[in-house]
Enzyme design. Structure first.
Site, PDB file in Angstrom:
ATOM      1  N   ASP A  13       0.828  -1.214   0.000  1.00  0.00           N
ATOM      2  CA  ASP A  13       0.000   0.000   0.000  1.00  0.00           C
ATOM      3  C   ASP A  13       0.861   1.262   0.000  1.00  0.00           C
ATOM      4  OD1 ASP A  13      -2.359   1.391  -0.020  1.00  0.00           O
ATOM      5  OD2 ASP A  13      -2.801   1.107   2.105  1.00  0.00           O
ATOM      6  N   ASN A  67     -10.822  -2.614  -5.663  1.00  0.00           N
ATOM      7  CA  ASN A  67     -10.049  -1.621  -6.419  1.00  0.00           C
ATOM      8  C   ASN A  67     -10.663  -1.259  -7.772  1.00  0.00           C
ATOM      9  OD1 ASN A  67      -6.883  -2.854  -5.108  1.00  0.00           O
ATOM     10  ND2 ASN A  67      -8.026  -1.048  -4.463  1.00  0.00           N
TER      11      ASN A  67
HETATM   12  C1  IPE Z   1      -5.424  -2.810  -0.310  1.00  0.00           C
HETATM   13  O1  IPE Z   1      -5.072  -1.469  -0.465  1.00  0.00           O
HETATM   14  C2  IPE Z   1      -5.404  -3.506  -1.634  1.00  0.00           C
HETATM   15  C3  IPE Z   1      -4.096  -3.673  -2.255  1.00  0.00           C
HETATM   16  C4  IPE Z   1      -2.937  -3.368  -1.712  1.00  0.00           C
HETATM   17  C5  IPE Z   1      -4.129  -4.268  -3.566  1.00  0.00           C
HETATM   18  P1  IPE Z   1      -6.195  -0.348  -0.605  1.00  0.00           P
HETATM   19  O2  IPE Z   1      -5.465   0.948  -0.716  1.00  0.00           O
HETATM   20  O3  IPE Z   1      -7.118  -0.694  -1.713  1.00  0.00           O
HETATM   21  O4  IPE Z   1      -6.959  -0.479   0.765  1.00  0.00           O
HETATM   22  P2  IPE Z   1      -7.888   0.546   1.554  1.00  0.00           P
HETATM   23  O5  IPE Z   1      -8.884   1.066   0.571  1.00  0.00           O
HETATM   24  O6  IPE Z   1      -6.992   1.636   2.058  1.00  0.00           O
HETATM   25  O7  IPE Z   1      -8.474  -0.256   2.658  1.00  0.00           O
HETATM   26  C1  IPE Z   2      -1.557   0.243  -3.358  1.00  0.00           C
HETATM   27  O1  IPE Z   2      -1.338   1.617  -3.395  1.00  0.00           O
HETATM   28  C2  IPE Z   2      -1.796  -0.332  -4.732  1.00  0.00           C
HETATM   29  C3  IPE Z   2      -3.187  -0.741  -4.986  1.00  0.00           C
HETATM   30  C4  IPE Z   2      -4.161  -0.724  -4.116  1.00  0.00           C
HETATM   31  C5  IPE Z   2      -3.497  -1.213  -6.325  1.00  0.00           C
HETATM   32  P1  IPE Z   2      -2.530   2.644  -3.375  1.00  0.00           P
HETATM   33  O2  IPE Z   2      -2.866   2.998  -4.795  1.00  0.00           O
HETATM   34  O3  IPE Z   2      -3.655   2.183  -2.557  1.00  0.00           O
HETATM   35  O4  IPE Z   2      -1.830   3.892  -2.683  1.00  0.00           O
HETATM   36  P2  IPE Z   2      -2.505   4.927  -1.690  1.00  0.00           P
HETATM   37  O5  IPE Z   2      -3.094   4.144  -0.560  1.00  0.00           O
HETATM   38  O6  IPE Z   2      -3.539   5.663  -2.477  1.00  0.00           O
HETATM   39  O7  IPE Z   2      -1.364   5.795  -1.268  1.00  0.00           O
HETATM   40 MG    MG Z   3      -4.112   2.371  -0.586  1.00  0.00          MG
END
Ligand code: IPE
Ligand code: IPE
Ligand code: MG
Length: 238
Positions: A23, A71
């Protein structure tokens, strides 16, 4: 486990399976005034390095959360960029054949082209010992529901924990010993809900694109300080 210098660091049998909730790609990009997609690109590099580092220190099974069932609610442009990164990665993965690749999640809604590439990579690497599970279009609740539906269609009227475990996407491997989540979020976000029953958790503020070998070893060292009791008592604590 063998400490000396980080260069020689090796895990022992207590840490066979590590999982990552990767994340913070978006925040990493935002901090640099770059588009989110650039964050995902650097996140993909960190993912490749981390897989290599895990195998280098002797961890046999690695699972990464790359794209959740939730996502899809991201902007279309971002979803498309993530699909393209996976596509690029699969092309390169074919050259590095010492890992068994398993995609965990629902492939059925992905493009036919991507789906075929995933299946081909799984098939051609199925005899390797080191495992990389890539959770893509993965949701823990959906996974448990689909295991239950499969058991119903097999005619089961009463089910056991083993029945469920053996119908999950992860039936080929043990549950994760350690789950690492980056980017200062301390939640599970629908990841490995069944499998995490006795996993250890490690949270760090580091954003995923900055997660390197030093950070990996910090997480692993933290794991080795834990006492895993599984509801019982440890020798000497009675
Ligand atoms: C969790 O991250 C999913 C992945 C790392 C693929 P998110 O960024 O989607 O999670 P939330 O929305 O903060 O819970
Ligand atoms: C994790 O990074 C990757 C996916 C969930 C696909 P994020 O895209 O969630 O990054 P933040 O949480 O917005 O910083
Ligand atoms: Mg995230």
């Amino acid at each position: 486990m063998f400490f000396s210098k980080n260069k020689d660091f090796k895990v022992d049998d207590r840490l066979k399976h590590i999982a990552f909730i990767m994340d913070g790609n978006g925040r990493w990009a935002k901090a640099r005034s770059l588009p989110r997609n650039v964050g995902h690109k650097y996140g993909a590099k960190a993912f490749e390095n981390t897989v290599k580092n895990c195998h280098e220190i002797g961890i046999k099974i690695v699972t990464v959360y790359a794209f959740s069932t939730e996502n899809w609610s991201r902007p279309e442009k971002e979803v498309k960029a993530i699909m393209e990164l996976l596509d690029d990665y699969i092309e390169r993965a074919h050259e590095q054949k010492d890992i068994r690749y398993v995609f965990i999640g629902d492939k059925s809604v992905l493009s036919v082209d991507l789906r075929e590439k995933m299946i081909k990579l799984e098939e051609s690497t199925k005899n390797y010992d080191n495992i990389l599970n890539i959770a893509f279009n993965y949701g823990g609740r959906a996974e448990i529901v689909s295991a239950c539906n499969a058991l119903i269609s097999e005619g089961k009227i009463a089910i056991t924990e083993d029945d469920i475990s053996s119908h999950l996407f992860t039936s080929h491997c043990i549950d994760p010993d350690l789950i690492v989540r980056t980017a200062n979020e301390e939640r599970i976000s629908n990841f490995l809900l069944w499998q995490c029953a006795y996993s250890e958790f490690y949270f760090t503020e580091v954003l995923w694109p900055d997660f390197d070998k030093k950070e990996l070893i910090k997480a692993v060292k933290s794991f080795y300080k834990r006492k895993r009791r599984y509801g019982g008592l440890i020798k000497g604590e009675e």
